[in-house]
Design a protein around this motif. Structure first.
Motif, short mmCIF file in Angstrom:
data_model
loop_
_atom_site.label_atom_id
_atom_site.label_comp_id
_atom_site.label_asym_id
_atom_site.label_seq_id
_atom_site.Cartn_x
_atom_site.Cartn_y
_atom_site.Cartn_z
N LEU A 1 55.39 35.00 6.48
CA LEU A 1 54.14 34.40 6.93
C LEU A 1 53.44 35.40 7.84
O LEU A 1 54.03 35.86 8.82
N LEU A 2 52.20 35.73 7.50
CA LEU A 2 51.36 36.58 8.35
C LEU A 2 50.14 35.75 8.73
O LEU A 2 49.31 35.43 7.88
N ALA A 3 50.04 35.37 9.99
CA ALA A 3 48.92 34.55 10.46
C ALA A 3 48.15 35.33 11.52
O ALA A 3 48.72 35.70 12.55
N VAL A 4 46.89 35.60 11.26
CA VAL A 4 46.04 36.26 12.25
C VAL A 4 45.82 35.26 13.37
O VAL A 4 45.32 34.16 13.14
N THR A 5 46.23 35.61 14.57
CA THR A 5 46.19 34.67 15.70
C THR A 5 44.82 34.62 16.37
O THR A 5 44.53 33.65 17.05
N ALA A 6 44.02 35.64 16.21
CA ALA A 6 42.70 35.64 16.82
C ALA A 6 41.76 34.80 15.96
O ALA A 6 41.53 35.11 14.80
N SER B 1 39.09 44.77 16.56
CA SER B 1 40.38 45.42 16.29
C SER B 1 40.29 46.33 15.08
O SER B 1 40.75 47.47 15.11
N VAL B 2 39.71 45.81 14.00
CA VAL B 2 39.60 46.59 12.77
C VAL B 2 38.73 47.82 13.00
O VAL B 2 39.07 48.92 12.55
N MET B 3 37.62 47.66 13.70
CA MET B 3 36.73 48.79 13.95
C MET B 3 37.39 49.84 14.84
O MET B 3 37.05 51.01 14.77
N ALA B 4 38.32 49.42 15.66
CA ALA B 4 39.04 50.36 16.51
C ALA B 4 40.21 51.02 15.77
O ALA B 4 40.93 51.83 16.33
N GLY B 5 40.40 50.63 14.50
CA GLY B 5 41.47 51.21 13.71
C GLY B 5 42.82 50.58 13.98
O GLY B 5 43.86 51.14 13.64
N LYS B 6 42.81 49.40 14.60
CA LYS B 6 44.05 48.69 14.90
C LYS B 6 44.11 47.40 14.09
O LYS B 6 43.08 46.85 13.72
N ALA B 7 45.31 46.92 13.86
CA ALA B 7 45.47 45.64 13.19
C ALA B 7 45.13 44.53 14.19
O ALA B 7 45.42 44.65 15.38
N PRO B 8 44.52 43.44 13.70
CA PRO B 8 44.27 42.33 14.61
C PRO B 8 45.61 41.69 15.00
O PRO B 8 46.62 41.90 14.34
N PRO B 9 45.62 40.90 16.08
CA PRO B 9 46.87 40.26 16.49
C PRO B 9 47.37 39.32 15.39
O PRO B 9 46.62 38.48 14.91
N VAL B 10 48.64 39.49 15.00
CA VAL B 10 49.20 38.74 13.89
C VAL B 10 50.54 38.13 14.29
O VAL B 10 51.37 38.79 14.93
N LYS B 11 50.76 36.87 13.91
CA LYS B 11 52.04 36.20 14.08
C LYS B 11 52.83 36.43 12.80
O LYS B 11 52.33 36.17 11.70
N ILE B 12 54.06 36.92 12.92
CA ILE B 12 54.89 37.26 11.76
C ILE B 12 56.15 36.42 11.80
O ILE B 12 56.86 36.41 12.81
N GLU B 13 56.44 35.74 10.68
CA GLU B 13 57.67 34.95 10.56
C GLU B 13 58.28 35.20 9.20
O GLU B 13 57.57 35.22 8.20
N GLY B 14 59.59 35.38 9.16
CA GLY B 14 60.26 35.50 7.87
C GLY B 14 60.99 36.82 7.68
O GLY B 14 61.53 37.38 8.63
N ASP B 15 60.99 37.32 6.46
CA ASP B 15 61.72 38.50 6.02
C ASP B 15 61.31 39.75 6.80
O ASP B 15 60.20 40.27 6.64
N VAL B 16 62.22 40.23 7.64
CA VAL B 16 61.93 41.37 8.51
C VAL B 16 61.71 42.65 7.70
O VAL B 16 60.82 43.44 8.00
N LEU C 1 60.63 42.93 4.59
CA LEU C 1 59.32 42.83 3.93
C LEU C 1 58.20 43.09 4.93
O LEU C 1 57.24 43.80 4.63
N ALA C 2 58.33 42.56 6.13
CA ALA C 2 57.34 42.80 7.18
C ALA C 2 57.25 44.29 7.50
O ALA C 2 56.16 44.84 7.70
N ALA C 3 58.42 44.98 7.53
CA ALA C 3 58.42 46.42 7.81
C ALA C 3 57.71 47.19 6.69
O ALA C 3 56.97 48.14 6.97
N GLU C 4 57.94 46.80 5.44
CA GLU C 4 57.27 47.48 4.32
C GLU C 4 55.76 47.27 4.39
O GLU C 4 54.98 48.21 4.18
N LEU C 5 55.33 46.05 4.70
CA LEU C 5 53.90 45.78 4.82
C LEU C 5 53.30 46.51 6.03
O LEU C 5 52.16 46.96 5.99
N GLY C 6 54.09 46.64 7.09
CA GLY C 6 53.63 47.42 8.25
C GLY C 6 53.42 48.87 7.88
O GLY C 6 52.44 49.49 8.31
#
Length: 194
Positions: free
Chosen positions: A90-95, A104-119, A121-126
Motif C-alpha cells: 500500500l502506497l498512500a500519499v499522506t499530503a 515536493s515533485v517540483m523540488a525533485g522529491k517524492a511527496p510524503p507517502v505511507k508505506i505498508e506491506g512487502d518491504v 517490493l517497496a525497495a524495488e519501487l523506491g
C-alpha cells in the motif's frame, strides 16, 4: 495583523473532494497512466528486471479519493489489477494538499507517502522512483526531429525552473506556522569604492 496562510492552490483540494468523475473517465484515466508508466519502464531494461523479481505482486496507490491497483506482469511491466485483489503493498500519499504534493515533485522529491506491506517490493519501487526518468526529449525527437525537440525541451526546462521558483515563493507563507509573517530579506547597501 493576520496573515493569509491558505495556499493559492487550495481550490484544487476542495474541487477534488467535491468532484466525482464518471466511471468511464476514471477507467480511461487509469488505463492512460498504466500505458505511460509502461512506456517509461520499457526505456530502461534494469527497471523491468527489478519488477520481474516481484511479478504477480499487487500495489495499491492512493491519494485522497483517487486510487489505482497495479499488478506486476511476467514481462516486468504493469497492468491494472483485478477488482478486489488484496494488495501486497500500500502506497498512500499522506499530503492531502495538491500544493504540498506539487511542491515536493517540483523540488525533485517524492511527496510524503505511507508505506505498508512487502518491504522488498517497496525497495524495488523506491529504486525506480530514484533512478527511472522519462526522456521527453527523446520521445519528441522521434516525432519532430532532434533540433526542434532539443529546443522545446530547453524551453520546458526553463519554464519548469520558473514554475519551481514561483511555487517556492508562493507556497512559503502557506508552509510557515500560523501567525508567522514572512519578511523579505533586506538588501545590503552598495559598498563605497575608494
Amino acid at each position: 495583523m493576520r496573515t493569509n496562510t491558505t495556499s493559492p492552490f487550495s481550490f484544487l483540494q476542495s474541487l477534488a473532494t467535491r468532484f466525482q468523475p464518471p466511471a468511464w473517465v476514471v477507467d480511461e484515466g487509469q488505463q492512460k497512466i498504466v500505458l505511460f508508466l509502461n512506456h517509461v519502464l520499457m526505456q530502461e531494461k534494469e527497471a523491468q528486471n527489478r519488477l520481474l523479481r516481484k511479478k504477480g505482486s499487487v500495489v495499491h496507490v492512493r491519494w485522497g479519493v483517487f486510487a489505482l491497483d497495479l499488478v506486476i506482469t511476467p514481462a516486468g511491466l504493469l497492468d491494472r489489477a483485478a477488482p478486489g485483489v488484496k494488495p501486497d503493498l500500500l502506497l498512500a500519499v499522506t499530503a492531502e494538499s495538491p500544493a504540498v504534493v506539487m511542491q515536493s515533485v517540483m523540488a525533485g522529491k517524492a511527496p510524503p507517502v505511507k508505506i505498508e506491506g512487502d518491504v522488498q517490493l517497496a525497495a524495488e519501487l523506491g529504486w525506480l522512483a530514484d533512478n527511472l526518468r522519462w526522456d521527453l526529449e527523446e520521445d519528441l525527437s522521434r516525432i519532430i526531429g532532434d533540433v526542434p525537440a532539443h529546443t522545446l525541451a530547453g524551453f520546458a526546462r526553463q519554464a519548469l525552473a520558473g514554475l519551481r521558483q514561483f511555487l517556492a515563493q508562493a507556497l512559503v507563507p502557506a508552509a510557515s506556522p500560523a501567525g508567522a509573517v514572512a519578511v523579505p530579506p533586506v538588501p545590503e547597501p552598495p559598498k563605497a569604492t575608494s
